[in-house]
Design a protein around this motif. Structure first.
Motif, PDB file in Angstrom:
ATOM      1  N   ALA A 106       0.876  -1.172   0.000  1.00 28.11           N
ATOM      2  CA  ALA A 106       0.000   0.000   0.000  1.00 28.11           C
ATOM      3  C   ALA A 106       0.910   1.218   0.000  1.00 28.11           C
ATOM      4  N   CYS A 107       1.091   1.815  -1.151  1.00 25.90           N
ATOM      5  CA  CYS A 107       2.004   2.948  -1.231  1.00 25.90           C
ATOM      6  C   CYS A 107       1.355   4.104  -1.984  1.00 25.90           C
ATOM      7  N   GLY A 108       1.891   5.291  -1.781  1.00 18.19           N
ATOM      8  CA  GLY A 108       1.351   6.462  -2.457  1.00 18.19           C
ATOM      9  C   GLY A 108      -0.136   6.626  -2.184  1.00 18.19           C
ATOM     10  N   GLY A 109      -0.884   6.776  -3.249  1.00 21.11           N
ATOM     11  CA  GLY A 109      -2.329   6.924  -3.127  1.00 21.11           C
ATOM     12  C   GLY A 109      -2.999   5.711  -2.531  1.00 21.11           C
ATOM     13  N   GLY A 110      -2.355   4.544  -2.604  1.00 19.65           N
ATOM     14  CA  GLY A 110      -2.911   3.349  -1.980  1.00 19.65           C
ATOM     15  C   GLY A 110      -2.891   3.448  -0.471  1.00 19.65           C
ATOM     16  N   LEU A 111      -1.816   4.009   0.071  1.00 24.51           N
ATOM     17  CA  LEU A 111      -1.773   4.242   1.510  1.00 24.51           C
ATOM     18  C   LEU A 111      -2.776   5.323   1.897  1.00 24.51           C
ATOM     19  N   GLU A 112      -2.912   6.342   1.063  1.00 24.50           N
ATOM     20  CA  GLU A 112      -3.909   7.385   1.329  1.00 24.50           C
ATOM     21  C   GLU A 112      -5.317   6.799   1.301  1.00 24.50           C
ATOM     22  N   LEU A 113      -5.555   5.849   0.402  1.00 24.53           N
ATOM     23  CA  LEU A 113      -6.855   5.174   0.341  1.00 24.53           C
ATOM     24  C   LEU A 113      -7.122   4.430   1.636  1.00 24.53           C
ATOM     25  N   ALA A 114      -6.136   3.660   2.114  1.00 29.90           N
ATOM     26  CA  ALA A 114      -6.299   2.933   3.376  1.00 29.90           C
ATOM     27  C   ALA A 114      -6.549   3.896   4.530  1.00 29.90           C
ATOM     28  N   MET A 115      -5.833   5.021   4.532  1.00 33.07           N
ATOM     29  CA  MET A 115      -5.991   6.004   5.603  1.00 33.07           C
ATOM     30  C   MET A 115      -7.360   6.681   5.579  1.00 33.07           C
ATOM     31  N   SER A 116      -8.070   6.567   4.477  1.00 28.44           N
ATOM     32  CA  SER A 116      -9.407   7.141   4.383  1.00 28.44           C
ATOM     33  C   SER A 116     -10.447   6.267   5.072  1.00 28.44           C
ATOM     34  N   ALA A 117     -10.076   5.023   5.383  1.00 31.45           N
ATOM     35  CA  ALA A 117     -10.969   4.138   6.124  1.00 31.45           C
ATOM     36  C   ALA A 117     -10.939   4.507   7.602  1.00 31.45           C
ATOM     37  N   ASP A 118     -11.863   3.929   8.364  1.00 31.68           N
ATOM     38  CA  ASP A 118     -11.932   4.209   9.799  1.00 31.68           C
ATOM     39  C   ASP A 118     -11.080   3.252  10.616  1.00 31.68           C
ATOM     40  N   MET A 119     -10.850   2.067  10.100  1.00 37.47           N
ATOM     41  CA  MET A 119      -9.997   1.085  10.748  1.00 37.47           C
ATOM     42  C   MET A 119      -9.165   0.400   9.676  1.00 37.47           C
ATOM     43  N   ILE A 120      -7.938   0.025  10.028  1.00 39.38           N
ATOM     44  CA  ILE A 120      -7.050  -0.632   9.071  1.00 39.38           C
ATOM     45  C   ILE A 120      -6.520  -1.917   9.687  1.00 39.38           C
ATOM     46  N   ILE A 121      -6.782  -3.034   8.997  1.00 38.75           N
ATOM     47  CA  ILE A 121      -6.213  -4.327   9.354  1.00 38.75           C
ATOM     48  C   ILE A 121      -5.260  -4.703   8.222  1.00 38.75           C
ATOM     49  N   ALA A 122      -4.090  -5.205   8.551  1.00 37.92           N
ATOM     50  CA  ALA A 122      -3.101  -5.507   7.518  1.00 37.92           C
ATOM     51  C   ALA A 122      -2.540  -6.907   7.676  1.00 37.92           C
ATOM     52  N   ALA A 123      -2.311  -7.565   6.544  1.00 36.48           N
ATOM     53  CA  ALA A 123      -1.604  -8.842   6.536  1.00 36.48           C
ATOM     54  C   ALA A 123      -0.158  -8.598   6.942  1.00 36.48           C
TER      55      ALA A 123
END
Length: 261
Positions: A106-123
Motif C-alpha cells: 500500500a504505497c502512495g495513493g494506496g496508503l492514502e486510500l487505506a488512511m481514508s478508512a476508519d480502521m485498518i487491518i493488515a496482513a
C-alpha cells in the motif's frame, strides 16, 4: 461484470469492495470514478451499514495512481469522481464505518486510500511508503492526514524520504489497528464488520460527523454544536427510536434492537 476493476460482494448489511485491477491494482481515472459510484451507493443505501475495502490478489493492496494511465493521457488533476481519488477520500457525508483490509503493498495513493478508512487491518507481509517525493510530486492527502495521525517528526520523515516501512512499524506508530496472517485477513475483517453491523448505525453516523466537524475546532465550540443539536446526525440521533431503545434495553437488561431510525 467479471472484468470490472471494482468487484463487490454483499452479505446482509455489509458490503465488501475489492479493487481488482491486475497487475498491481493501480487506480486510473475511470477506476476512481467507479469506486466513487460504489461508495456513494453504499453511503445512500439504508440497508448497508459497514463496508470493507481490500485489494485483489496477495501482493498488492494498491500502489496508488496509475502512471501508465497518466502516460496514456490521464491527467493527475483530472476528474476522480464523486468521492475524489479512490472513491472515499473526499466523499461527503460518509457516515458509515469503513474497514481497510490491506492485503499487500500500500504505497502512495494506496496508503492514502487505506488512511481514508476508519480502521485498518493488515496482513503481516504488507508494506507501506509514500514515494511521491522520488517522482517529483507531492503526496497531497497524506501531507494533510499523516501528521495528524502519527508523531509529526515521523510523518515528516516518511513524507520527505519516501522510505518503506513494514506493518510492525505502522502498528507501532498507531497507523494501523491489527496485524494478522494473510490467510486470516478477510476472516478478521468480516468478523469486525459483523460486530459493527450489529451496532447502532445512528450513533456511528453521529460519531463520524462529530469527528469531522471537531477536527479543526476548539473544544467548546465543537461541544456547543453537539449539545445545540447543530449537527444533522446528532439531531437525528437524539430524536430517534434507537435512542429510546438503547435506554429501554439497558433498563430491561437485554440486547438492544437497532432499527436505524
Amino acid at each position: 461484470m467479471s472484468d470490472t476493476p471494482v468487484k463487490t460482494r454483499r452479505e446482509g448489511a455489509i458490503l465488501e469492495v475489492t479493487l481488482d485491477r491486475p497487475k498491481a491494482n493501480a487506480i486510473d481515472l475511470k477506476t476512481s470514478r467507479l469506486m466513487g459510484e460504489v461508495f456513494a451507493d453504499f453511503r445512500d443505501d439504508p440497508d448497508l451499514r459497514v463496508a470493507i475495502i481490500t485489494g485483489g490478489g496477495e501482493k498488492f493492496f494498491c500502489p496508488g495512481w496509475d502512471l501508465k494511465g497518466a502516460a496514456d493521457g490521464d491527467a493527475v488533476d483530472g476528474d476522480y469522481g464523486v468521492g475524489g481519488f479512490g472513491g472515499i477520500q473526499e466523499m461527503r457525508d460518509m457516515n458509515k464505518p469503513i474497514i481497510a483490509a490491506v492485503n499487500g503493498i500500500a504505497c502512495g495513493g494506496g496508503l492514502e486510500l487505506a488512511m481514508s478508512a476508519d480502521m485498518i487491518i493488515a496482513a503481516d507481509h504488507a508494506t507501506f511508503a509514500l514515494p511521491e517525493i522520488r517522482s517529483g510530486t507531492v503526496a497531497d492527502a497524506a501531507s494533510v492526514k499523516l501528521p495528524k495521525r502519527i508523531p509529526y517528526h515521523i510523518a515528516m520523515e516518511l513524507l520527505l524520504t519516501g522510505r518503506w516501512f513494514d506493518v510492525h512499524e505502522a502498528k507501532g506508530w498507531g497507523l494501523i489497528n491489527e496485524v494478522v496472517a494473510p490467510d486470516q485477513l478477510m476472516e478478521r475483517a468480516w468478523e469486525l464488520a459483523r460486530l459493527l453491523a450489529s451496532g447502532p448505525p445512528l450513533v456511528y453516523a453521529a460519531i463520524k460527523e462529530i469527528v469531522r466537524d471537531a477536527e479543526d475546532s476548539k473544544f467548546q465550540d465543537a461541544m456547543n454544536r453537539i449539545t445545540g443539536r447543530q449537527l444533522r446526525t446528532v439531531d437525528v440521533l437524539y430524536a430517534s427510536e434507537d435512542q429510546m431503545e438503547g435506554a429501554r434495553a439497558f433498563a430491561e437488561k437485554r440486547d438492544p434492537v437497532w432499527k436505524g431510525k
